[in-house]
Design an enzyme around this catalytic site. Structure first.
Site, PDB file in Angstrom:
ATOM      1  N   ARG A   1      12.434   1.912   4.657  1.00  0.00           N
ATOM      2  CA  ARG A   1      13.759   1.899   4.053  1.00  0.00           C
ATOM      3  C   ARG A   1      13.769   1.707   2.543  1.00  0.00           C
ATOM      4  NH1 ARG A   1      15.358  -3.349   3.079  1.00  0.00           N
ATOM      5  NH2 ARG A   1      17.587  -2.975   3.207  1.00  0.00           N
TER       6      ARG A   1
ATOM      7  N   THR B   1      12.300   3.073  -0.243  1.00  0.00           N
ATOM      8  CA  THR B   1      12.551   4.171  -1.187  1.00  0.00           C
ATOM      9  C   THR B   1      14.050   4.446  -1.255  1.00  0.00           C
ATOM     10  OG1 THR B   1      10.419   5.123  -0.692  1.00  0.00           O
ATOM     11  CG2 THR B   1      12.017   6.580  -1.729  1.00  0.00           C
TER      12      THR B   1
ATOM     13  N   GLY C   1       0.807  -1.212   0.000  1.00  0.00           N
ATOM     14  CA  GLY C   1       0.000   0.000   0.000  1.00  0.00           C
ATOM     15  C   GLY C   1       0.834   1.252   0.000  1.00  0.00           C
ATOM     16  N   GLN C   2       2.086   1.109   0.415  1.00  0.00           N
ATOM     17  CA  GLN C   2       2.945   2.296   0.585  1.00  0.00           C
ATOM     18  C   GLN C   2       3.273   2.981  -0.732  1.00  0.00           C
ATOM     19  OE1 GLN C   2       4.074  -0.728   0.074  1.00  0.00           O
ATOM     20  NE2 GLN C   2       6.233  -0.995   0.454  1.00  0.00           N
ATOM     21  N   GLY C   3       2.987   2.308  -1.846  1.00  0.00           N
ATOM     22  CA  GLY C   3       3.215   2.954  -3.143  1.00  0.00           C
ATOM     23  C   GLY C   3       4.598   2.679  -3.705  1.00  0.00           C
TER      24      GLY C   3
ATOM     25  N   GLY D   1       7.290   6.360   5.703  1.00  0.00           N
ATOM     26  CA  GLY D   1       6.051   5.604   5.934  1.00  0.00           C
ATOM     27  C   GLY D   1       5.629   5.470   7.380  1.00  0.00           C
ATOM     28  N   GLU D   2       6.575   5.210   8.260  1.00  0.00           N
ATOM     29  CA  GLU D   2       6.204   4.981   9.656  1.00  0.00           C
ATOM     30  C   GLU D   2       6.066   6.287  10.427  1.00  0.00           C
ATOM     31  OE1 GLU D   2       8.677   1.456  11.315  1.00  0.00           O
ATOM     32  OE2 GLU D   2       9.957   2.646  10.015  1.00  0.00           O
TER      33      GLU D   2
ATOM     34  N   ALA E   1      15.844  11.627  -1.591  1.00  0.00           N
ATOM     35  CA  ALA E   1      14.693  11.102  -0.838  1.00  0.00           C
ATOM     36  C   ALA E   1      15.114  10.319   0.398  1.00  0.00           C
ATOM     37  CB  ALA E   1      13.863  10.196  -1.743  1.00  0.00           C
TER      38      ALA E   1
ATOM     39  N   GLY F   1      12.879   7.716   3.506  1.00  0.00           N
ATOM     40  CA  GLY F   1      11.602   7.054   3.756  1.00  0.00           C
ATOM     41  C   GLY F   1      10.770   7.780   4.797  1.00  0.00           C
TER      42      GLY F   1
END
Lengths: 769, 155
Positions: free
Chosen positions: A524, A526, A482-484, A728-729, A724, A726
Site C-alpha cells: 500500500r 507507494t 527492501g521493497q525500495g 510487492g505481494e 501507480a 502497489g
C-alpha cells in the site's frame, strides 16, 4: 500529463551505497549503551495449565537481573482481536509459547538461567486440526473469547474455537448452479509456511527517568507498535518513541506488534539500560507468525461455453493459538473469494479457527496465495472438463473494466487480459515441446489479483522540509524492508517538487520525528505514502510560488519553477533562485516574507466502505492489482523432480515509479512463490514445529532459481500517484498454481496441495500407474 | 567470566592484538569486539551465509569459526572492500543491477562473490550458483546477483 523527469526512471536506490558497503544500519546495529539481554523460557507442551513455575534458581544465577512471567504484563495485546498474552498466563496454547523471560547482564548468563527455571504443566488435550477444533466437544483454546475486545468487523463466536466467521453472499448461488451445465467440487489444502527473513525479529527498550519509553524494533509498522504498546501499557503516545531501521526482510512477519512489548516492563524496572531481545532462527520460525494453513472446498457451476455461473467457497483456516491479526486474513480472503474473476453468484464462508499450532498471521499475499490456489487450480479442472483451453476459460471469466468483485465492488483500471496473454505468449502457450527421454513437459498459467487489506481509514502522512539551499528532507512513517520505498517515494517527491532527486534526503522512521503511517504492509505504501508525499510536495511548491510572487511582485500564476530558479513565464529575467526563496525570504526593503518552507500532506482512502455483516458486500479495495504467471516444467518420471524451464510473470503496476526496482520486486515475489510451490511446508507433530531451521526448511537458493521473464503492464490507477499502484505481494500469488497447472499438464495427474516435492510427484505418478 | 586468550591477526589490512573469549564465535568477535557491524547474523548455525567473511582469503561462515582460531590469520570483512570512497567493482555492479533488496544478505553475498572471482575470474552461471549456494537471499535477488557478478568479472 507533461513529460515526467524522475518518475518512471531507473533511479539508483537511495540505500544502495550503504547496503553494499555494510554501513547500512539494521536495528541490532543500533542497540547501544549499557545492555541487558533477555531470553525466553518456552513451553514444552502445546496445550496445558501451568501448575508450577519456579524461578528461584534462575534468579540466583550470577548475572541475572530479573525474571518475568506473564503475570507481569497487565493487559493483552492484539491488532484486531485482543487475544494475545505477551507471555502465557496460567495456561499455554502452543508449543514454544514463552512462559518466562530471564534478563541478565550477558546473553550467556540469560541462556543458562533459562535452563534453571522449573515448570510443571498439566497437559490438556490439544487440537491440531481446525476440523477437530470445530467439533462441539473440542477443547476450548480461549475460554474467555467472548470477553475479548475486538474490532467490530470481525465475528468471534464465544464458547467455540471460531475466532472469526466471514460471510459473503453475492447474487443467488442456487439460481447460478441451476443455470450451469456442469458443477465441479474439489477440496484443496495449503500448508503453513514461514517468511524466514534473513534478519530475525529483534527489539530493545529503554526507559528514561522522566518516564519516556524508547523502543527499537524490526517492526514494519512503528506507528502500530506505538499504538498497541500505548494501549497494553496504558501510556500516552507522546511518551513512547518507536524507532525502525533498515529491515532485513519483512514479508508480513514483522507487521503489527510482536516481541517489542516483552522487554518493556524490564526497561521500566531498570531505567537507563537498553534491554534487548533477539530471536534466534528457531525462535523466529516457531514463535512468530506463520502463514495460516487453509483447508477449502470449492464448488463451481459452469456453462458449456465456459462461463462460471456460481461459486461456493468454504474456507477453514488454521489460525493457530492466537489470531489477533489472522482474523483479517480470513476476512480478506473472504471478500476477494472469486479471485480475478467476475462471477455473478458467490457464497463464501471463511472461518478462522483456533488450534494449538503456532500463531497464524500475515504473510506476503495476505490470504490470496492460499485462496487463489484453489481458484486457479479449479479453473484448470473446469477447462479440462469442458475440453477448453484454460487460458480461454480465464479470459472468458476474467475481470474487465466495470466487472464486480465477490464483494460487489466495481473495478475500474483493469487489463487482466493483457497480463494473461503476455505470459502466455512468452512461454509459447499452446505449443508442446518435445521432452528428453524419461521426462515429460507441460505448461501452466495462473492469474492473480489483490487489493491491500487494511481498515477503510488506514491513513498516511508526510512532511517535506525545504532547506535554506533548496535541498529537501522527506519525512514519512513508512519502513524500508527492501521493497525500495525510500527510492520510489523520493522519486515522487522529486517529480512533484521539481527538485532533483540527488537533492532529496529521506530516512527510515522514528515516531518522535516522522509523521503517521498506518502500516508498511499490503503493497500500500507507494499508493498511500506516495499520495501523501505528492500532496506535501505540492504544498511546499505552493509556498515556493507564494514567496516568489511576493518577492518578485508578479502573480503566482505567471511563475514557474525549474528546480533551481523561479521565474516569470512572461519575462524570464524576473527571477529568484530557490536559495533566495527558501532561506527565510525577505524583500529588498529587508521586510520578511515567509519563514522556512514546510510542506505537509496526508491521505485517507475515500473509496472504501464497511462490508455488510450478512452479505460481505461493499468496497474493501483501495485499488486492485492484477497479474499472471506462466510456467513451463519438465518432470523426471523416475525421480519426480520438477525442473522449471520457463517462468514468466506480469503485473499491472499502473505506473512503475522505478521500473528497475519494480522488476526486482517482481522477480523476488516470483521466486518466493516458486519456493513455496516446490519446497516450503512447515511440519507439525502435535503442535511441535519439526522443521525449524534452513536445513529442514528449504527455501530457494541461487542454484535452484531459474531465469524469470517479467513484464510490467501499465494501466494507470486513476487515483494513484502518477497512476501507480502497489505490486510487492502480488507476484507471489500465481506461482504455485501455475506450477501445479504445468505439472498436471505434463503428467495428467492433479495436485490439490503443494509443495510439489519430488516425493509427492513421484507418489502421484506411481498411483496413476 | 569466560577465559580469554590473546590473539594476533590482521583485520582488513591492519595488524591487531586483542583478547578473545574462549567459545566466542568469530561472528560475535567481529561485531561485538571489533565493532564491524557490516557482517550480519542470520542463523548462527552456518545455514544462511549472511555472516560470510574471508579468512586467509577463503569464504567462511563466521558463526561457525571460533574467535581464537583467528590467531595468526588474515581476516577481511565487507568494510574493507571500498577504499578511499571508491567502491569495489562488485559493489558497483551489485548497485548497477539492483542485486539486493533488503540488503541484509548483501555483505555476505559480495564477500562470497569476491572469493569466487579471486578463484575464477570468469565464472559461468554454474560456477556462481555453486559458489553462492550457501548464501540465502529471501528477497530473491538471485537473477540480479548472477548478472552483477558476471558484469564485475568483465571489468
Amino acid at each position: 500529463m507533461s513529460e515526467l523527469k524522475c518518475v518512471g526512471k531507473a533511479v539508483t536506490r537511495k540505500d544502495a551505497i550503504e547496503k553494499v558497503t555494510g554501513s547500512a544500519e539494521f536495528i541490532e546495529d543500533r542497540f547501544l549503551g549499557p545492555l541487558l539481554y533477555a531470553k525466553m523460557k518456552k513451553s514444552t507442551v502445546a496445550h496445558g495449565k501451568i501448575k508450577k513455575l519456579d524461578l528461584s534458581k534462575a534468579l540466583k544465577h550470577p548475572g541475572v537481573k530479573t525474571v518475568l512471567t506473564g503475570k507481569d504484563y497487565k493487559n493483552k495485546i492484539g491488532l484486531y482481536l485482543v487475544d494475545r498474552d505477551f507471555m502465557a498466563v496460567d495456561k499455554v496454547r502452543f508449543w514454544g509459547e514463552p512462559v518466562a523471560l530471564v534478563v541478565a547482564s550477558t546473553e550467556k548468563a540469560a541462556a543458562e538461567a533459562v535452563e534453571l527455571i522449573e515448570v510443571d504443566y498439566e497437559e490438556l488435550p490439544g487440537v491440531f486440526d481446525p476440523f477437530e477444533a470445530l467439533k462441539p466437544e473440542a477443547p476450548l483454546i480461549h475460554e474467555e473469547l467472548g470477553s475479548y475486545e475486538v474490532v467490530p468487523i470481525f465475528y468471534p463466536k464465544a464458547g467455540t474455537n471460531v475466532a472469526n466467521h466471514f460471510k459473503l453472499r453475492k447474487g443467488d448461488t442456487e439460481k447460478g448452479f441451476a443455470e450451469a451445465d456442469i458443477v465441479i467440487e474439489k477440496e484443496y489444502y495449503v500448508p503453513q509456511m514461514q517468511h524466514v527473513p534473513i534478519e530475525t525479529h529483534k527489539a530493545a527498550a529503554h526507559w528514561s527517568p522522566d518516564g519516556k519509553l524508547t523502543v527499537w524494533s524490526t517492526a514494519q509498522s512503528p506507528n502500530v507498535v506505538r499504538q498497541l504498546l500505548a494501549k497494553a501499557f496504558e501510556m500516552p503516545m507522546h511518551k513512547i518513541r518507536v524507532i525502525s531501521s533498515y529491515i532485513g526482510g519483512g514479508f508480513g512477519c514483522k507487521a503489527g506488534a510482536s516481541l517489542e512489548g516483552l522487554v518493556v516492563p524490564v526497561a521500566q524496572k531498570f531505567p537507563g539500560y537498553v534491554v534487548r531481545i533477539v530471536f534466534n532462527r528457531e525462535e523466529d520460525m516457531q514463535g512468530t507468525f506463520t502463514r495460516q494453513a487453509l483447508y477449502s472446498t470449492l464448488k463451481t457451476g459452469v456453462r458449456k461455453d465456459g462461463r462460471i455461473t456460481a461459486l461456493e467457497y468454504k474456507m477453514i483456516w488454521d489460525g493457530g493459538a492466537y489470531t489477533e491479526y489472522g482474523v483479517n486474513i480470513v476476512r480478506a480472503a473472504g471478500y476477494s473469494s472469486s479471485g480475478a474473476y467476475d462471477i455473478p453468484n458467490v457464497k463464501t464462508d471463511s472461518y478462522c479457527v483456533y488450534t494449538n499450532n503456532s500463531i497464524g498471521g500475515p504473510v506476503r499475499g495476505f490470504g490470496m496465495c492460499e485462496m487463489q490456489w484453489g481458484i486457479e487450480r479449479q479453473i484448470d479442472y473446469i477447462a479440462r472438463e469442458l475440453n477448453m483451453d484454460p487460458l480461454e476459460v480465464r479470459l472468458i471469466n476474467g475481470m474487465k473494466k466495470g466487472s464486480t468483485t465477490a464483494s460487489g465492488q466495481v473495478v475500474h483500471d483493469v487489463d487482466y487480459e493483457k497480463c494473461l496473454k503476455t505470459v502466455a505468449d512468452q512461454i509459447g502457450w499452446g505449443k508442446k515441446e518435445q521432452p528428453e527421454k524419461g521426462k515429460l513437459r507441460g505448461k501452466g498459467i495462473a492469474g492473480l489479483v489483490k487489493c491491500p487489506a487494511q481498515p477503510s481509514n488506514a491513513a498516511s502522512s508526510a512532511i517535506i522540509r525545504i532547506n535554506e539551499d533548496g535541498t529537501a528532507h522527506v519525512m514519512i512513517g513508512a519502513t524500508e524492508m527492501g521493497q525500495g520505498m525510500l527510492t520510489a517515494i523520493s522519486q515522487i517527491a522529486s517529480e512533484a517538487l521539481n527538485i532533483p532527486i540527488e537533492k532529496i534526503d529521506i530516512k527510515v522512521p522514528d515516531t518522535d520525528f516522522t509523521p503517521y503511517e498506518w502500516q508498511s504492509v499490503g503493497s500500500r505504501i507507494t499508493y498511500t505514502c506516495g499520495t501523501s508525499v505528492k500532496r506535501a510536495a505540492e504544498d511546499a511548491l505552493g509556498q515556493i510560488y507564494y514567496i516568489a510572487a511576493n518577492l518578485l511582485e508578479v502573480p503566482v500564476e505567471d511563475l514557474t519553477f525549474d528546480g533551481k530558479i523561479v521565474y516569470s513565464t512572461k519575462d524570464p529575467e524576473i527571477k529568484a533562485t530557490i536559495r533566495e526563496v527558501a532561506d527565510s525570504c525577505k524583500k529588498c526593503t529587508g521586510e520578511g516574507i515567509a519563514g522556512p518552507i514546510i510542506g505537509k500532506g496526508s491521505f485517507v482512502p475515500k473509496n472504501m466502505t464497511n462490508l455488510d455483516p450478512e452479505t460481505g458486500q461493499g468496497n474493501p479495495g483501495m485499488f486492485y492489482c492484477f497479474g499472471a504467471t506462466g510456467v513451463e516444467v519438465e518432470v523426471d518420471i523416475e525421480t519426480g523432480v520438477i525442473k522449471v524451464l520457463q517462468l514468466a510473470t506480469s503485473i499491472d503496476a499502473g505506473k512503475a515509479i522505478n521500473p528497475q526496482l519494480c522488476t526486482v520486486q517482481l522477480h523476488g515475489g516470483t521466486i518466493m512463490g516458486l519456493s513455496t510451490a516446490l519446497y516450503e511446508d512447515v511440519r507439525f507433530d502435535k503442535g511441535v514445529m519439526l522443521n525449524r531451521n534452513f536445513t529442514d526448511y528449504k527455501i530457494a537458493s541461487i542454484d535452484n532459481t531459474p531465469h524469470i521473464e517479467s513484464f510490467i503492464i501499465e494501466t494507470p490507477e486513476t487515483n494513484g500517484p502518477y497512476g501507480a499502484r502497489g505490486i510487492g505481494e502480488q507476484p507471489m500469488i500465481g506461482v504455485a498454481p501455475a506450477v501445479a497447472n504445468a505439472v498436471c499438464d505434463a503428467l495428467g495427474v492433479e495436485f490439490n496441495t503443494f509443495p510439489l516435492t519430488p516425493e509427492r510427484v513421484w507418489r502421484a505418478l506411481k498411483e496413476k500407474k | 567470566m569466560s577465559e580469554k586468550i590473546t590473539i594476533s591477526f590482521t583485520i582488513n589490512g591492519d595488524k591487531e592484538t586483542r583478547e578473545a573469549a574462549v567459545g566466542q564465535t568469530l561472528l560475535s568477535f567481529i561485531r561485538d569486539e571489533l565493532h564491524l557491524t557490516g557482517t550480519k547474523s542470520g542463523c548462527e548455525i552456518g545455514e544462511c551465509g549472511a555472516c560470510t567473511v574471508l579468512l586467509n582469503g577463503k569464504p567462511v561462515n563466521s558463526c561457525l569459526v571460533l574467535a581464537v582460531e583467528l590467531d595468526g590469520k588474515e581476516l577481511v570483512t565487507i568494510e574493507a572492500l571500498s577504499k578511499n570512497g571508491k567502491l569495489d567493482k562488485l559493489q558497483q555492479t551489485f548497485i548497477d543491477h539492483a542485486a539486493f533488496q533488503c540488503g541484509y544478505c548483501t555483505p555476505g553475498m559480495i564477500i562470497s562473490a569476491k572469493a569466487l572471482l579471486e578463484r575464477k575470474p570468469n565464472p559461468s552461471d554454474e560456477d556462481i550458483n555453486e559458489a553462492l549456494s550457501g548464501n540465502l537471499c529471501r528477497c530473491g535477488a538471485y537473477q540480479e546477483i548472477r548478472a552483477a557478478i558476471k558484469d564485475a568479472a568483465k571489468k
